[in-house]
Scaffold this motif. Structure first.
Motif, mmCIF file in Angstrom:
data_model
loop_
_atom_site.group_PDB
_atom_site.id
_atom_site.type_symbol
_atom_site.label_atom_id
_atom_site.label_comp_id
_atom_site.label_asym_id
_atom_site.label_seq_id
_atom_site.Cartn_x
_atom_site.Cartn_y
_atom_site.Cartn_z
ATOM 1 N N PHE A 121 106.270 51.977 -12.379
ATOM 2 C CA PHE A 121 105.533 52.269 -12.436
ATOM 3 C C PHE A 121 104.397 50.452 -11.992
ATOM 4 N N ARG A 122 105.185 50.295 -11.142
ATOM 5 C CA ARG A 122 104.670 48.944 -10.428
ATOM 6 C C ARG A 122 104.165 49.840 -8.911
ATOM 7 N N GLY A 123 104.595 50.781 -8.344
ATOM 8 C CA GLY A 123 104.152 51.321 -7.713
ATOM 9 C C GLY A 123 104.992 51.161 -6.247
ATOM 10 N N LEU A 124 105.753 50.395 -6.296
ATOM 11 C CA LEU A 124 106.854 50.170 -5.694
ATOM 12 C C LEU A 124 107.469 51.913 -4.300
ATOM 13 N N PRO A 125 107.528 52.089 -3.452
ATOM 14 C CA PRO A 125 108.265 52.716 -2.579
ATOM 15 C C PRO A 125 109.420 53.592 -2.672
ATOM 16 N N GLU A 126 109.686 54.117 -3.079
ATOM 17 C CA GLU A 126 111.232 54.665 -2.797
ATOM 18 C C GLU A 126 112.232 54.010 -2.327
#
Length: 270
Positions: free
Chosen positions: A129-134
């Motif tokens: 939900f914070r948009g961090l890459p996998e």
């Protein structure tokens, strides 16, 4: 020990430490027909960074309502809640969602793990939900599973783990966002006594070593005894405040501010 002191809502403390959470004259009133039911009835207290707080009471006392309002899950009928300088009682629902996403971790009694995800994926999920890459999500998840002592459980599904292991996954998930505050709702309610002690010891270590603020709701006095400070709630009022003997954070607050944390205790029942 009981402890109460007078202080007008909103006044500064005048000491070196600033409260992370300030609650003043908090009410939650439900209208049932022509009757008013006070779930919270004028509650006021301060909480500091690094404190482990237990809100203690029987079913219907108002303890869970208090936790929900501190977490921004319920709106107060009146009163003020300030967290890290922000008045969350004035926030819109969208602002509250953003605030929780950036500042708050949750530990649940029933673990609330997704059965379709393994332990690693469950821990990493809030970072989506914070948009961090996998790759970054998984690296952080591994770190916190290791911290919880279950690094070897990463590929296990929830139904392949014991209750204690699932709760450790739940704690890792709460920590992975590096929150200012962790809320725990009866976190050991589904665990046996031995596992309960392990989980509480782990939570104390997290608070001490990582300087986290942890607010736990419980009906169990023994479990509450692990906290630095207990706020005992009856009929929506704080009727007693109990400090843990030898608590280092309470010693520090006393040394730097000249007084222990502000709690207004109901004068009728205290």
């Amino acid at each position: 020990m009981k402890y109460g002191m007078s202080q007008e809502p909103g006044n500064g403390r005048g000491g070196s430490l600033e409260a992370l959470i300030k609650v003043r004259d908090l009410y939650k009133i439900f209208h049932i027909g022509s009757n008013e039911v006070f779930a919270l009835n004028g509650v006021s207290f301060d909480i500091y960074q690094g404190e482990f707080i237990a809100i203690v009471g029987t079913s219907g006392s108002g303890k869970s309502t208090c936790l929900n309002m501190l977490a921004g899950l319920e709106k107060p009928s009146k009163g003020a809640i300030q967290i890290a300088g922000a008045r969350i009682d004035r926030m819109t629902e969208a602002e509250l969602v953003r605030f929780r996403r950036m500042n708050v971790g949750f530990i649940f009694q029933s673990y609330n793990l997704l059965n379709s995800m393994n332990a690693l994926e469950n821990v990493a999920m809030p970072l989506m939900f914070r948009g961090l890459p996998e790759a970054k999500r998984m690296k952080a998840a591994r770190k916190y599973l290791e911290l919880m002592g279950i690094g070897n459980q990463g590929q296990h599904m929830p139904n392949q783990m014991s209750g204690g292991q699932q709760q450790r996954v739940g704690i890792a998930r709460a920590l992975v966002i590096e929150p200012k505050i962790i809320f725990a709702d009866e976190p050991t309610g589904n665990l046996d006594s031995h596992t309960t002690e392990d989980v509480l010891n782990l939570m104390r270590r997290i608070v001490t070593e990582q300087n986290k603020t942890l607010i736990m709701v419980t009906h169990d006095n023994h479990i509450a005894g692990w906290a630095d400070r207990q706020l005992r709630v009856v009929d929506g009022r704080i009727v007693e405040t109990v400090y843990r003997e030898g608590s280092e954070i309470e010693k520090r607050i006393l040394a730097e501010n000249g007084e222990l944390p502000f709690t207004r205790v109901d004068p009728v029942t205290a």
